[in-house]
Design a protein around this motif. Structure first.
Motif, PDB file in Angstrom:
ATOM      1  N   ARG A 192     -12.225  15.330  -9.398  1.00 18.35           N
ATOM      2  CA  ARG A 192     -12.036  13.928  -9.024  1.00 18.35           C
ATOM      3  C   ARG A 192     -10.603  13.515  -9.352  1.00 18.35           C
ATOM      4  N   PHE A 193      -9.946  12.843  -8.384  1.00 14.96           N
ATOM      5  CA  PHE A 193      -8.559  12.412  -8.564  1.00 14.96           C
ATOM      6  C   PHE A 193      -8.456  10.927  -8.242  1.00 14.96           C
ATOM      7  N   ASN A 194      -7.799  10.177  -9.124  1.00 18.39           N
ATOM      8  CA  ASN A 194      -7.492   8.765  -8.897  1.00 18.39           C
ATOM      9  C   ASN A 194      -5.998   8.648  -8.618  1.00 18.39           C
ATOM     10  N   ASN A 195      -5.653   8.249  -7.404  1.00 15.91           N
ATOM     11  CA  ASN A 195      -4.257   8.262  -6.975  1.00 15.91           C
ATOM     12  C   ASN A 195      -3.776   6.881  -6.552  1.00 15.91           C
ATOM     13  N   GLN A 196      -2.475   6.646  -6.761  1.00 16.59           N
ATOM     14  CA  GLN A 196      -1.792   5.488  -6.195  1.00 16.59           C
ATOM     15  C   GLN A 196      -0.792   6.019  -5.176  1.00 16.59           C
ATOM     16  N   ARG A 197      -0.976   5.622  -3.944  1.00 20.03           N
ATOM     17  CA  ARG A 197      -0.234   6.232  -2.847  1.00 20.03           C
ATOM     18  C   ARG A 197       0.404   5.160  -1.957  1.00 20.03           C
ATOM     19  N   ASN A 198       1.552   5.492  -1.384  1.00 19.00           N
ATOM     20  CA  ASN A 198       2.210   4.627  -0.409  1.00 19.00           C
ATOM     21  C   ASN A 198       1.861   5.102   1.003  1.00 19.00           C
ATOM     22  N   SER A 199       1.706   4.169   1.916  1.00 21.86           N
ATOM     23  CA  SER A 199       1.424   4.510   3.311  1.00 21.86           C
ATOM     24  C   SER A 199       2.418   3.797   4.214  1.00 21.86           C
ATOM     25  N   THR A 200       3.183   4.570   4.966  1.00 21.53           N
ATOM     26  CA  THR A 200       4.167   4.028   5.902  1.00 21.53           C
ATOM     27  C   THR A 200       3.874   4.572   7.295  1.00 21.53           C
ATOM     28  N   TYR A 201       3.919   3.709   8.302  1.00 22.67           N
ATOM     29  CA  TYR A 201       3.673   4.180   9.663  1.00 22.67           C
ATOM     30  C   TYR A 201       4.595   3.483  10.649  1.00 22.67           C
ATOM     31  N   LEU A 202       4.837   4.172  11.749  1.00 25.15           N
ATOM     32  CA  LEU A 202       5.590   3.635  12.881  1.00 25.15           C
ATOM     33  C   LEU A 202       4.801   3.923  14.144  1.00 25.15           C
ATOM     34  N   SER A 203       4.548   2.893  14.929  1.00 23.79           N
ATOM     35  CA  SER A 203       3.778   3.036  16.158  1.00 23.79           C
ATOM     36  C   SER A 203       4.574   2.460  17.325  1.00 23.79           C
TER      37      SER A 203
END
Length: 280
Positions: A192-203
């Protein structure tokens, strides 16, 4: 790939041909789209999800609902294959059209006598609020489960901004950035992993009127804040050319990479699909 309700094994990840006459009849009642199948197929078989491909572009319609259900059972001399899948999307806009509530979910099961070829489900809920013509704020929750993948379960919650970069008659471009807190579970043995992640997208959605061609491209990059080497990349490109007023030729390409910062082997996926879009 699905053409008029029939499935053909032209996708790299779908080696099982299934024919369902009832599905064909039901899909003639409403709009039949090749893109809806390949997008859902990508969602079910990848650990990354392109939510941009699921957004509904409706200017004056406050409520939209799209749903389909498929069941198929084939038995040849005692060797059977059973498939069941359900897909649904719903969108609701507030009276002032500044708030959007969006929900998408699906489930898929492909089973034979000895094993499951596919056993997964996915649900995503999102709230979008327009602050200006340029800026929107978003909040979302997501849960997905697929026992055939390295990460068998992922739950996450996130919040961020969505920017409208370009909005013309031929071009639409959006940029988004969000903070995500996620819980990932890896099976065999369970971790089990608890993560803080960034999400960047271009559409980007571009229409070439002279060529009668529409191209949609989406790119995601999702690294851990504490370790950029642990990241995910998803790119998706779709091209559609109308052949007649009701029939279009469509192509969809997906490529994803998931890099881990442990002894786990990186996950890579590539999928290319071709088909037709029929609107009735």
């Amino acid at each position: 790939m699905k053409i008029l309700g029939f499935k053909f094994p032209l996708s790299f990840d779908n080696p099982i041909p299934l024919v369902n006459f009832m599905s064909c009849k039901l899909r003639f009642i409403r709009t039949i789209t090749f893109t809806s199948f390949v997008i859902y197929g990508t969602i079910l078989q990848a650990q990354l999800v392109n939510i941009e491909s699921k957004r509904m572009q409706t200017d004056s319609t406050r409520f939209v609902l799209s749903s389909d259900l498929l069941f198929n059972y084939t038995d040849n001399n005692g060797e059977y294959i059973m498939q069941a899948s359900a897909n649904s999307s719903a969108q609701f806009k507030s009276k002032d059209f500044k708030s959007i509530y969006f929900l998408v979910g699906n489930a898929n099961l492909i089973r034979s006598k000895d094993e499951d070829f596919q056993n997964s489900w996915f649900i995503h809920a999102r709230f979008n609020r327009k602050l200006s013509d340029f800026v929107r704020t978003e909040a979302f929750v997501q849960s997905q489960n697929n026992q055939k993948l390295t990460i068998t379960q992922r739950n996450l919650v996130g919040v961020g901004l969505r920017l409208k970069l370009v909005a013309t008659n031929t071009t639409r471009a959006y940029f988004g950035n969000s903070y995500m807190y996620e819980i990932e579970i890896i099976g065999s043995p369970e971790q089990r992993f608890n993560n803080q992640r960034n999400s960047t997208y271009l559409s980007v959605n571009r229409s070439f009127t002279d060529l009668n061609l529409d191209i949609i491209g989406t790119f995601y990059f999702q690294p851990l804040y504490k370790n950029l080497a642990n990241h995910r990349i998803l790119s998706q490109f779709k091209a559609e050319i109308p052949l007649t007023k009701k029939i279009s030729l469509a192509a969809l390409y997906n490529y994803s990479v998931i890099k881990f910062d442990s002894n786990l082997e990186d996950d890579k996926s590539s999928n290319l699909s071709f088909g037709f879009t029929l609107s009735i």
